[in-house]
Design a protein around this motif. Sequence first.
Motif, PDB file in Angstrom:
ATOM      1  N   SER A  40     -82.425 -64.402 -87.208  1.00 15.29           N
ATOM      2  CA  SER A  40     -83.022 -63.068 -87.169  1.00 15.29           C
ATOM      3  C   SER A  40     -82.533 -62.282 -85.968  1.00 15.29           C
ATOM      4  N   GLY A  41     -82.645 -62.812 -84.787  1.00  7.66           N
ATOM      5  CA  GLY A  41     -82.142 -62.163 -83.588  1.00  7.66           C
ATOM      6  C   GLY A  41     -82.540 -60.709 -83.455  1.00  7.66           C
ATOM      7  N   LEU A  42     -81.993 -60.047 -82.462  1.00  3.91           N
ATOM      8  CA  LEU A  42     -82.213 -58.627 -82.281  1.00  3.91           C
ATOM      9  C   LEU A  42     -81.153 -57.872 -83.061  1.00  3.91           C
ATOM     10  N   ARG A  43     -81.455 -56.651 -83.401  1.00  4.17           N
ATOM     11  CA  ARG A  43     -80.559 -55.883 -84.256  1.00  4.17           C
ATOM     12  C   ARG A  43     -79.647 -54.924 -83.504  1.00  4.17           C
ATOM     13  N   GLY A  44     -79.732 -54.859 -82.210  1.00  2.00           N
ATOM     14  CA  GLY A  44     -78.775 -54.074 -81.468  1.00  2.00           C
ATOM     15  C   GLY A  44     -79.257 -52.754 -80.921  1.00  2.00           C
ATOM     16  N   ALA A  45     -80.547 -52.550 -80.796  1.00  2.49           N
ATOM     17  CA  ALA A  45     -81.047 -51.282 -80.272  1.00  2.49           C
ATOM     18  C   ALA A  45     -80.576 -51.052 -78.844  1.00  2.49           C
ATOM     19  N   ILE A  46     -80.595 -52.089 -78.036  1.00  5.86           N
ATOM     20  CA  ILE A  46     -80.152 -51.948 -76.654  1.00  5.86           C
ATOM     21  C   ILE A  46     -78.646 -51.735 -76.605  1.00  5.86           C
ATOM     22  N   ALA A  47     -77.903 -52.502 -77.396  1.00  6.66           N
ATOM     23  CA  ALA A  47     -76.454 -52.317 -77.436  1.00  6.66           C
ATOM     24  C   ALA A  47     -76.105 -50.903 -77.877  1.00  6.66           C
TER      25      ALA A  47
END
Length: 176
Positions: A40-47
């Motif tokens: 699942s992990g994070l989807r990249g909002a910070i990236a």
Amino acid sequence: VSFVAITLGRVLNVIPLTFVANLKRRTKIPRKFQAMMIFSGLRGAIAFALAIRNTGSEVRQLFLTTTLVIVFVTVFFNGGTTQLALQYLKIDVNVSPEQDRDMMELEQPDASPGADLYQMPSRSGRHAPTGVIRAWTGMDRRFVRPIFTSRGRPLTEIFPHRIHWLARFLTAPKTI
């Protein structure tokens, strides 16, 4: 290549961190939950937020484009197949709030000498922040927010002159 690196990064973070967390937990984080965390992990909002900050050159625009592709693919692929992954891993998703509360009570660690490191009960019964929380809040206000939000004093005013180059690198051009 990016997707392999991201997955490898997730594996290299989740497995050791859950191992460390399991050292003090009564109820261990099972392998199937670890696998789900990796999937699942994070989807990249910070990236995405970091990539969109400065698109002044062609290379930086390429970073933004690559970031968007990764975010969209992981949102639609990983997000769209989460239910299948949960079924494959045989993770029960129909847990009542009472069962969840019971599990949380089982996972509370025993009191130890460092247990009050983060919060100490105050006279009102609430938990008051201790030195660790105050130190983190100060660091957040002084360094983290200026790097990620363009709010507060620019790092060029905060950092010592000998590392001014680093402050300029970490500060958005519009705030210099």
